[in-house]
Scaffold this active site. Sequence first.
Site, PDB file in Angstrom:
ATOM      1  N   ARG A 175     -14.188  -8.640   1.006  1.00  0.00           N
ATOM      2  CA  ARG A 175     -12.752  -8.410   0.861  1.00  0.00           C
ATOM      3  C   ARG A 175     -11.969  -9.672   1.223  1.00  0.00           C
ATOM      4  O   ARG A 175     -10.934  -9.961   0.624  1.00  0.00           O
ATOM      5  CB  ARG A 175     -12.293  -7.228   1.749  1.00  0.00           C
ATOM      6  CG  ARG A 175     -12.827  -5.855   1.349  1.00  0.00           C
ATOM      7  CD  ARG A 175     -12.262  -5.381   0.017  1.00  0.00           C
ATOM      8  NE  ARG A 175     -10.813  -5.462  -0.024  1.00  0.00           N
ATOM      9  CZ  ARG A 175      -9.987  -4.501   0.372  1.00  0.00           C
ATOM     10  NH1 ARG A 175     -10.459  -3.345   0.786  1.00  0.00           N
ATOM     11  NH2 ARG A 175      -8.674  -4.662   0.303  1.00  0.00           N
ATOM     12  N   CYS A 189     -16.398   1.759   0.205  1.00  0.00           N
ATOM     13  CA  CYS A 189     -15.257   0.887   0.504  1.00  0.00           C
ATOM     14  C   CYS A 189     -14.889   0.925   1.988  1.00  0.00           C
ATOM     15  O   CYS A 189     -14.266  -0.003   2.488  1.00  0.00           O
ATOM     16  CB  CYS A 189     -14.071   1.300  -0.346  1.00  0.00           C
ATOM     17  SG  CYS A 189     -13.630   3.025  -0.100  1.00  0.00           S
ATOM     18  N   ASP A 205     -17.076   7.377  -1.927  1.00  0.00           N
ATOM     19  CA  ASP A 205     -15.860   7.200  -1.120  1.00  0.00           C
ATOM     20  C   ASP A 205     -15.526   8.561  -0.501  1.00  0.00           C
ATOM     21  O   ASP A 205     -16.128   9.584  -0.872  1.00  0.00           O
ATOM     22  CB  ASP A 205     -14.709   6.691  -2.018  1.00  0.00           C
ATOM     23  CG  ASP A 205     -13.453   6.330  -1.214  1.00  0.00           C
ATOM     24  OD1 ASP A 205     -13.551   6.213   0.027  1.00  0.00           O
ATOM     25  OD2 ASP A 205     -12.374   6.169  -1.828  1.00  0.00           O
ATOM     26  N   HIS A 238      -7.211   0.748  -6.633  1.00  0.00           N
ATOM     27  CA  HIS A 238      -7.408  -0.161  -5.493  1.00  0.00           C
ATOM     28  C   HIS A 238      -8.083  -1.439  -6.013  1.00  0.00           C
ATOM     29  O   HIS A 238      -9.257  -1.689  -5.764  1.00  0.00           O
ATOM     30  CB  HIS A 238      -8.279   0.540  -4.443  1.00  0.00           C
ATOM     31  CG  HIS A 238      -8.254  -0.102  -3.088  1.00  0.00           C
ATOM     32  ND1 HIS A 238      -7.487  -1.224  -2.787  1.00  0.00           N
ATOM     33  CD2 HIS A 238      -8.906   0.216  -1.935  1.00  0.00           C
ATOM     34  CE1 HIS A 238      -7.682  -1.541  -1.508  1.00  0.00           C
ATOM     35  NE2 HIS A 238      -8.533  -0.695  -0.979  1.00  0.00           N
ATOM     36  N   GLN A 251     -10.045  -3.918  -3.782  1.00  0.00           N
ATOM     37  CA  GLN A 251     -11.361  -3.394  -3.405  1.00  0.00           C
ATOM     38  C   GLN A 251     -12.377  -3.649  -4.523  1.00  0.00           C
ATOM     39  O   GLN A 251     -13.501  -4.078  -4.275  1.00  0.00           O
ATOM     40  CB  GLN A 251     -11.244  -1.882  -3.125  1.00  0.00           C
ATOM     41  CG  GLN A 251     -12.556  -1.237  -2.727  1.00  0.00           C
ATOM     42  CD  GLN A 251     -13.061  -1.730  -1.378  1.00  0.00           C
ATOM     43  OE1 GLN A 251     -12.320  -1.759  -0.409  1.00  0.00           O
ATOM     44  NE2 GLN A 251     -14.316  -2.136  -1.305  1.00  0.00           N
ATOM     45  N   ARG A 300       0.880  -1.178   0.000  1.00  0.00           N
ATOM     46  CA  ARG A 300       0.000   0.000   0.000  1.00  0.00           C
ATOM     47  C   ARG A 300       0.906   1.214   0.000  1.00  0.00           C
ATOM     48  O   ARG A 300       1.699   1.399   0.929  1.00  0.00           O
ATOM     49  CB  ARG A 300      -0.911  -0.009   1.224  1.00  0.00           C
ATOM     50  CG  ARG A 300      -1.648   1.297   1.425  1.00  0.00           C
ATOM     51  CD  ARG A 300      -2.777   1.203   2.440  1.00  0.00           C
ATOM     52  NE  ARG A 300      -3.912   0.502   1.878  1.00  0.00           N
ATOM     53  CZ  ARG A 300      -5.156   0.572   2.361  1.00  0.00           C
ATOM     54  NH1 ARG A 300      -5.408   1.297   3.429  1.00  0.00           N
ATOM     55  NH2 ARG A 300      -6.142  -0.102   1.796  1.00  0.00           N
TER      56      ARG A 300
HETATM   57  N1   CP Z   1     -11.458  -0.319   1.993  1.00  0.00           N
HETATM   58  C1   CP Z   1     -10.200  -0.349   2.463  1.00  0.00           C
HETATM   59  O1   CP Z   1      -9.239  -0.553   1.732  1.00  0.00           O
HETATM   60  O2   CP Z   1     -10.077  -0.140   3.805  1.00  0.00           O
HETATM   61  P1   CP Z   1      -8.731   0.002   4.637  1.00  0.00           P
HETATM   62  O3   CP Z   1      -8.150   1.336   4.308  1.00  0.00           O
HETATM   63  O4   CP Z   1      -9.185  -0.103   6.056  1.00  0.00           O
HETATM   64  O5   CP Z   1      -7.811  -1.104   4.238  1.00  0.00           O
HETATM   65  N1  NVA Z   2      -9.840   6.720  -1.351  1.00  0.00           N
HETATM   66  C1  NVA Z   2      -9.538   6.237  -0.023  1.00  0.00           C
HETATM   67  C2  NVA Z   2      -9.772   4.769   0.055  1.00  0.00           C
HETATM   68  C3  NVA Z   2      -9.495   4.140   1.380  1.00  0.00           C
HETATM   69  C4  NVA Z   2      -9.739   2.671   1.376  1.00  0.00           C
HETATM   70  C5  NVA Z   2      -8.099   6.589   0.310  1.00  0.00           C
HETATM   71  O1  NVA Z   2      -7.232   6.413  -0.550  1.00  0.00           O
HETATM   72  O2  NVA Z   2      -7.829   7.050   1.422  1.00  0.00           O
END
Ligand code: CP
Ligand code: NVA
Length: 314
Positions: free
Chosen positions: A301, A273, A233, A137, A140, A110
């Site tokens: 997930r 998400c 989101d 993502h 997701q 990540r």
């Molecule tokens: N939806 C998602 O990726 O959540 P987290 O940021 O908690 O991993």
């Molecule tokens: N768009 C959000 C998604 C989190 C799962 C972020 O990147 O923070």
Amino acid sequence: MFVNSLRNRDLLSIADLSVEELRSLIDLSFKLKELYYNGLKYLNILNGKIVALIFEKHSTRTRISLQVAIEQIGGRSLYLSSQELQLARGEPIKDTARVLDRYVDGVAARVYSHKSLLELAEYAKIPVINALSDFEHPLQALADVMTILEFKKDMKKVKVAFVGDGRDNVAHSLMLAVTMLGGSIYIATPVGYEPDARLYNIAKEYAEKSGGYIAIVRDPVEAVKDADVIYTDVWVSMGQETERDKRIKDLKEYQVNKELVAYAKNDYIFMHCLPAHRGEEVTEDVIESPNSVVWQQAENRLHTAKAAIASILR
Ligand code: CP
Ligand code: NVA
């Protein structure tokens, strides 16, 4: 049962998958979910393989679903906060990649910048999986299309309304997955928040091939009218904190609230998400309403992570 063509492959974008691969991954996710509910929670698919999970940002769902998925299918995971790696002291990604290569069987990362993932993937021979970047993502989106199919069965009859930040990583992966499978997606977003043009063109091509549809609109009502799925989101993604005031101001007309959802079909589903910011992109009454499927979506997930990891690392 597994998606054999994915073996040892990277998964950085939904566009890395063919239509058949995406469909097969979702089919496999449904099978794994069924096994899970029939008491077959623990399977030995990975035979002890070890996956490194590198996180530059916070995570609840992605981290936990990946760690649990890997353990449940017979592998092991190492959670590595980037802050504790030499990466944080300036060791290049390309060097980290070539070292990881020699220790572990796969890596999920990540990252703030999608470029970091591309560099990791270029230098690591082991498979690299995107656990969220500023651009996409994909893990997701797998859970998202699985959830849509659980509730709506036929993607070709589904209208998805994504309301909010159209440049969002989750929106990007979602629009690719929905159009690939023949669904329609309307992205309601203000000027300056349109999806990345290259990804949008890929989604448009998918839609042309699959009989799906994609449109960017300004009016949230136009997107939500007769929609089967309403998705939103956060307005301020991780890494965008300094733009917070501007984003809240620019996106305030794009809140998913009771007035807006009234334009959707009666049996629409609300998706997010997570984590959600109640009072910003969605109101409490909508996320807590009977139409909201966010917990089932979050559960998926786990099943989709298993399908992806099993297919790539088996
Ligand atoms: N939806 C998602 O990726 O959540 P987290 O940021 O908690 O991993
Ligand atoms: N768009 C959000 C998604 C989190 C799962 C972020 O990147 O923070």
